[in-house]
Motif scaffolding. Structure first.
Motif, PDB file in Angstrom:
ATOM      1  N   ALA A 115      -9.080   5.137  -1.460  1.00  0.00           N
ATOM      2  CA  ALA A 115      -8.264   4.024  -1.939  1.00  0.00           C
ATOM      3  C   ALA A 115      -8.502   3.715  -3.409  1.00  0.00           C
ATOM      4  O   ALA A 115      -9.636   3.763  -3.890  1.00  0.00           O
ATOM      5  CB  ALA A 115      -8.560   2.783  -1.106  1.00  0.00           C
TER       6      ALA A 115
ATOM      7  N   GLY B  31       2.026  -1.193   5.678  1.00  0.00           N
ATOM      8  CA  GLY B  31       1.573  -2.397   4.999  1.00  0.00           C
ATOM      9  C   GLY B  31       2.657  -3.436   5.035  1.00  0.00           C
ATOM     10  O   GLY B  31       3.658  -3.259   5.715  1.00  0.00           O
TER      11      GLY B  31
ATOM     12  N   GLY C 109      -4.136   4.603   5.919  1.00  0.00           N
ATOM     13  CA  GLY C 109      -4.428   3.210   6.228  1.00  0.00           C
ATOM     14  C   GLY C 109      -4.308   2.971   7.717  1.00  0.00           C
ATOM     15  O   GLY C 109      -3.408   3.508   8.365  1.00  0.00           O
TER      16      GLY C 109
ATOM     17  N   LEU D 295      -8.806   1.508   4.624  1.00  0.00           N
ATOM     18  CA  LEU D 295      -8.153   2.486   3.759  1.00  0.00           C
ATOM     19  C   LEU D 295      -9.120   3.626   3.487  1.00  0.00           C
ATOM     20  O   LEU D 295     -10.329   3.396   3.365  1.00  0.00           O
ATOM     21  CB  LEU D 295      -7.739   1.860   2.428  1.00  0.00           C
ATOM     22  CG  LEU D 295      -6.768   0.685   2.463  1.00  0.00           C
ATOM     23  CD1 LEU D 295      -6.589   0.103   1.061  1.00  0.00           C
ATOM     24  CD2 LEU D 295      -5.437   1.108   3.057  1.00  0.00           C
TER      25      LEU D 295
ATOM     26  N   ARG E  20      -1.469  -3.999  -6.046  1.00  0.00           N
ATOM     27  CA  ARG E  20      -1.058  -3.019  -5.027  1.00  0.00           C
ATOM     28  C   ARG E  20      -2.164  -1.977  -4.952  1.00  0.00           C
ATOM     29  O   ARG E  20      -3.006  -1.876  -5.843  1.00  0.00           O
ATOM     30  CB  ARG E  20       0.293  -2.405  -5.346  1.00  0.00           C
ATOM     31  CG  ARG E  20       0.333  -1.591  -6.618  1.00  0.00           C
ATOM     32  CD  ARG E  20       1.742  -1.014  -6.878  1.00  0.00           C
ATOM     33  NE  ARG E  20       1.738  -0.222  -8.079  1.00  0.00           N
ATOM     34  CZ  ARG E  20       2.032  -0.682  -9.298  1.00  0.00           C
ATOM     35  NH1 ARG E  20       2.378  -1.939  -9.448  1.00  0.00           N
ATOM     36  NH2 ARG E  20       1.986   0.113 -10.339  1.00  0.00           N
ATOM     37  N   TRP E  21      -2.159  -1.185  -3.865  1.00  0.00           N
ATOM     38  CA  TRP E  21      -3.177  -0.154  -3.659  1.00  0.00           C
ATOM     39  C   TRP E  21      -2.508   1.154  -3.285  1.00  0.00           C
ATOM     40  O   TRP E  21      -1.412   1.172  -2.718  1.00  0.00           O
ATOM     41  CB  TRP E  21      -4.143  -0.576  -2.548  1.00  0.00           C
ATOM     42  CG  TRP E  21      -5.113  -1.644  -2.971  1.00  0.00           C
ATOM     43  CD1 TRP E  21      -4.832  -2.964  -3.169  1.00  0.00           C
ATOM     44  CD2 TRP E  21      -6.495  -1.472  -3.255  1.00  0.00           C
ATOM     45  NE1 TRP E  21      -5.969  -3.628  -3.568  1.00  0.00           N
ATOM     46  CE2 TRP E  21      -7.000  -2.740  -3.619  1.00  0.00           C
ATOM     47  CE3 TRP E  21      -7.356  -0.381  -3.232  1.00  0.00           C
ATOM     48  CZ2 TRP E  21      -8.333  -2.946  -3.950  1.00  0.00           C
ATOM     49  CZ3 TRP E  21      -8.687  -0.585  -3.560  1.00  0.00           C
ATOM     50  CH2 TRP E  21      -9.161  -1.854  -3.915  1.00  0.00           C
ATOM     51  N   ARG E  22      -3.193   2.230  -3.606  1.00  0.00           N
ATOM     52  CA  ARG E  22      -2.784   3.585  -3.214  1.00  0.00           C
ATOM     53  C   ARG E  22      -3.933   4.169  -2.408  1.00  0.00           C
ATOM     54  O   ARG E  22      -5.099   4.042  -2.784  1.00  0.00           O
ATOM     55  CB  ARG E  22      -2.519   4.420  -4.465  1.00  0.00           C
ATOM     56  CG  ARG E  22      -2.250   5.882  -4.216  1.00  0.00           C
ATOM     57  CD  ARG E  22      -1.911   6.619  -5.522  1.00  0.00           C
ATOM     58  NE  ARG E  22      -2.728   6.272  -6.663  1.00  0.00           N
ATOM     59  CZ  ARG E  22      -3.881   6.860  -7.001  1.00  0.00           C
ATOM     60  NH1 ARG E  22      -4.365   7.835  -6.281  1.00  0.00           N
ATOM     61  NH2 ARG E  22      -4.539   6.485  -8.075  1.00  0.00           N
ATOM     62  N   ALA E  23      -3.608   4.803  -1.268  1.00  0.00           N
ATOM     63  CA  ALA E  23      -4.651   5.372  -0.411  1.00  0.00           C
ATOM     64  C   ALA E  23      -4.093   6.569   0.349  1.00  0.00           C
ATOM     65  O   ALA E  23      -2.891   6.665   0.570  1.00  0.00           O
ATOM     66  CB  ALA E  23      -5.152   4.319   0.580  1.00  0.00           C
TER      67      ALA E  23
ATOM     68  N   ILE F  76       0.863  -1.178   0.000  1.00  0.00           N
ATOM     69  CA  ILE F  76       0.000   0.000   0.000  1.00  0.00           C
ATOM     70  C   ILE F  76       0.904   1.233   0.000  1.00  0.00           C
ATOM     71  O   ILE F  76       1.832   1.329   0.801  1.00  0.00           O
ATOM     72  CB  ILE F  76      -0.898   0.064   1.257  1.00  0.00           C
ATOM     73  CG1 ILE F  76      -1.573  -1.269   1.554  1.00  0.00           C
ATOM     74  CG2 ILE F  76      -1.894   1.208   1.149  1.00  0.00           C
ATOM     75  CD1 ILE F  76      -2.651  -1.681   0.612  1.00  0.00           C
TER      76      ILE F  76
ATOM     77  N   TYR G 264      -1.074  -5.036   3.385  1.00  0.00           N
ATOM     78  CA  TYR G 264      -2.395  -5.352   3.918  1.00  0.00           C
ATOM     79  C   TYR G 264      -2.994  -6.488   3.089  1.00  0.00           C
ATOM     80  O   TYR G 264      -2.696  -6.611   1.898  1.00  0.00           O
ATOM     81  CB  TYR G 264      -3.332  -4.153   3.802  1.00  0.00           C
ATOM     82  CG  TYR G 264      -3.105  -2.993   4.735  1.00  0.00           C
ATOM     83  CD1 TYR G 264      -1.976  -2.847   5.533  1.00  0.00           C
ATOM     84  CD2 TYR G 264      -4.067  -1.993   4.805  1.00  0.00           C
ATOM     85  CE1 TYR G 264      -1.808  -1.760   6.370  1.00  0.00           C
ATOM     86  CE2 TYR G 264      -3.909  -0.893   5.639  1.00  0.00           C
ATOM     87  CZ  TYR G 264      -2.772  -0.787   6.424  1.00  0.00           C
ATOM     88  OH  TYR G 264      -2.615   0.297   7.247  1.00  0.00           O
TER      89      TYR G 264
END
Length: 171
Positions: free
Chosen positions: A98, A60, A112, A95, A106-109, A48, A62
């Motif tokens: 997000a 992360g 978290g 998140l 993968r994630w962007r937020a 993340i 996560y």
């Protein structure tokens, strides 16, 4: 607990805004409310990237699945909360704002937060969370089934008008 000395003024301020200020965030509908998902204990962990509050985010990776439901849906422009409970551990991952990247690999937020739902531990004093209040969202949601049954037997989450003049909280 004793009544707050400014209670009447606070209630009057809320009432003066009018409209739908008590907004139910039913937990089962991604198009209205804040959805959540339960993943198995062995759900793969994904990295993340935290963009707004990295210093107040729990690091992360996560266990967010690639198809995790996003508040408002995939095209939403609002808060875009993503909530995941890991089965068998009582770990909650939340998140705020997000976005999945690389097909959810993968994630962007903005933020978290990880919560141990077997504990009453709070986040560090002054830290934000996925809903900016410093608290977990998921345990405070209620469902339409609870309302239909006529009983909600836990604390609930509700939204009040934003009043930037009075910046405070109860601890």
């Amino acid at each position: 607990a004793p009544l707050h000395p400014q209670s009447a003024a606070i209630i009057a301020r809320i009432a003066s805004v009018g409209g739908d200020f008590l907004h139910p965030d039913f937990g089962e509908n991604p198009d209205y409310g804040i959805p959540y998902t339960v993943v198995p204990r062995d759900q793969p962990l994904v990295p993340i990237t935290f963009t707004a509050w990295p210093d107040e985010s729990d690091p992360g990776p996560y266990p967010i699945p690639p198809d995790a439901p996003i508040e408002g849906g995939a095209g939403a422009s609002g808060d875009r909360h993503v909530l995941v409970v890991r089965e068998g551990t009582c770990d909650l991952f939340e998140l705020g704002y997000a976005f999945p990247e690389a097909g959810g690999a993968r994630w962007r937020a903005n933020i978290g937060a990880r919560f141990d739902l077997t504990s009453n531990d709070l986040r560090p004093l002054g830290w934000t969370s996925a809903d900016a209040a410093g608290f977990p969202i998921a345990p405070l949601l209620f469902t339409a089934d609870e309302v239909a049954a006529g009983e909600i037997d836990h604390a609930i989450r509700f939204i009040l008008p934003n009043d930037r003049v009075r910046r405070g909280y109860v601890r």
